[in-house]
Design an enzyme around this catalytic site. Structure first.
Site, short mmCIF file in Angstrom:
data_model
loop_
_atom_site.label_atom_id
_atom_site.label_comp_id
_atom_site.label_asym_id
_atom_site.label_seq_id
_atom_site.Cartn_x
_atom_site.Cartn_y
_atom_site.Cartn_z
N HIS A 145 -3.15 -11.23 4.53
CA HIS A 145 -2.90 -10.84 5.92
C HIS A 145 -4.20 -10.66 6.68
O HIS A 145 -5.27 -10.47 6.10
CB HIS A 145 -2.08 -9.56 6.00
CG HIS A 145 -2.78 -8.35 5.47
ND1 HIS A 145 -2.76 -8.00 4.15
CD2 HIS A 145 -3.56 -7.41 6.09
CE1 HIS A 145 -3.47 -6.90 3.97
NE2 HIS A 145 -3.98 -6.52 5.13
N GLU A 172 -7.34 -9.78 3.99
CA GLU A 172 -7.22 -8.98 2.77
C GLU A 172 -6.12 -9.54 1.89
O GLU A 172 -5.27 -10.32 2.34
CB GLU A 172 -6.92 -7.52 3.13
CG GLU A 172 -8.06 -6.85 3.91
CD GLU A 172 -7.69 -5.49 4.46
OE1 GLU A 172 -8.59 -4.66 4.60
OE2 GLU A 172 -6.50 -5.25 4.77
N HIS A 186 -5.29 -1.96 14.22
CA HIS A 186 -4.99 -1.26 12.97
C HIS A 186 -5.88 -0.04 12.78
O HIS A 186 -5.47 0.96 12.20
CB HIS A 186 -5.16 -2.23 11.80
CG HIS A 186 -4.93 -1.66 10.44
ND1 HIS A 186 -3.85 -0.85 10.14
CD2 HIS A 186 -5.66 -1.78 9.29
CE1 HIS A 186 -3.93 -0.50 8.86
NE2 HIS A 186 -5.01 -1.03 8.33
N PHE A 242 0.87 -1.17 0.00
CA PHE A 242 0.00 0.00 0.00
C PHE A 242 0.91 1.23 0.00
O PHE A 242 1.94 1.24 0.67
CB PHE A 242 -0.87 -0.01 1.26
CG PHE A 242 -2.17 0.72 1.12
CD1 PHE A 242 -3.33 0.03 0.78
CD2 PHE A 242 -2.26 2.08 1.34
CE1 PHE A 242 -4.55 0.69 0.66
CE2 PHE A 242 -3.46 2.75 1.22
CZ PHE A 242 -4.62 2.06 0.88
N HIS A 254 -13.94 -0.52 7.84
CA HIS A 254 -13.11 -1.00 8.95
C HIS A 254 -13.82 -0.75 10.29
O HIS A 254 -13.74 -1.57 11.21
CB HIS A 254 -11.75 -0.30 8.95
CG HIS A 254 -10.75 -0.90 8.00
ND1 HIS A 254 -10.62 -0.48 6.70
CD2 HIS A 254 -9.85 -1.90 8.16
CE1 HIS A 254 -9.66 -1.18 6.11
NE2 HIS A 254 -9.18 -2.05 6.98
N HIS A 304 1.07 -5.95 6.62
CA HIS A 304 -0.08 -5.85 5.71
C HIS A 304 0.28 -6.27 4.29
O HIS A 304 -0.54 -6.14 3.38
CB HIS A 304 -0.62 -4.42 5.70
CG HIS A 304 -1.15 -3.97 7.02
ND1 HIS A 304 -2.45 -4.17 7.41
CD2 HIS A 304 -0.54 -3.37 8.06
CE1 HIS A 304 -2.63 -3.68 8.63
NE2 HIS A 304 -1.48 -3.19 9.04
N ASP A 357 -5.89 -8.25 9.47
CA ASP A 357 -5.82 -7.00 10.24
C ASP A 357 -6.22 -7.26 11.68
O ASP A 357 -7.14 -8.03 11.97
CB ASP A 357 -6.80 -5.97 9.67
CG ASP A 357 -6.29 -5.25 8.44
OD1 ASP A 357 -5.11 -5.46 8.07
OD2 ASP A 357 -7.07 -4.49 7.85
#
EC number: 3.5.1.9
Length: 208
Positions: A52, A171, A58, A18, A159, A48, A54
């Site tokens: 993965h 994700e 996070h 990301f 989220h 991440h 979360d």
């Protein structure tokens, strides 16, 4: 033996992070040679990267780190739902055809081929879709894109639905070759004491 589907992308220097996140780096701290019987490596990477899980930490200060969450949501019956080409958001109408007798875990496939380079043009969950799944007793949701929220989101509405309902999330899955249907999910996170996420080796196993 029941068939396995490996739904984890390869982790390596080419794995796209990301934007702003720590990329994958590996160095050798020892190599086999005179006086050294082993190869040893050291890794630097965001938790991440790749497939993965979360942690609530996070997206909420003071919430549990990944090493504190229960493992049960990451192991057990799971449904893969196809919503390929659904657009920017997975809305309730995209998954409504597959909600009968729903197991506790739901993975949604949104693309024909999981991306191998970074792009912010991916599908995410609409908050109302997560609300629907939570209302049906789902404990874990997953997706084959980089996030349950759009890349440009600053409010992270989806989220925060996860947080409110104490849902777990996976994700960056690879669901390219997985037919829609029911499987056993095995995707255990590492017991990292203070981390906001953990890589997982996510697999699906054919049900007996």
């Amino acid at each position: 033996m029941n068939r396995l589907w490996d739904i984890s992308p390869v982790l390596g220097p080419a794995t796209p992070p990301f934007p702003g996140d720590q990329a994958y780096e590996q160095r050798w701290t020892a190599r086999i040679g005179p006086g050294c019987p082993v190869n040893l490596s050291a890794l630097t990477l965001s938790p991440h990267l790749g497939a993965h899980a979360d942690a609530p930490l996070h997206y909420a200060d003071g919430a549990p780190a990944i090493g504190e969450v229960a493992l049960e949501p990451y192991l057990g019956p799971c449904r893969v739902i196809h919503a390929i080409g659904c657009g920017p958001l997975i809305r309730p109408e995209h998954i409504g055809h597959a909600l009968e007798k729903l197991p506790l875990r739901v993975l949604v496939r949104t693309c024909e081929r999981a991306p191998t380079t970074w792009s912010d043009d991916f599908s995410a969950y609409a908050p109302e879709t997560l609300e629907l799944l939570a209302a049906r007793g789902v404990q874990l949701v997953g997706i084959d894109s980089q996030s349950v929220d759009p890349a440009t989101s600053k409010t992270l509405d989806s989220h925060h639905v996860l947080l409110r309902h104490d849902l777990r999330v996976l994700e960056n899955l690879v669901l390219d070759d997985v037919p829609a249907g029911d499987y056993e999910l095995i995707a255990l996170p590492l017991k990292l004491a203070h981390a906001c996420a953990s890589p997982v080796r996510a697999i699906l196993r054919e049900l007996a």
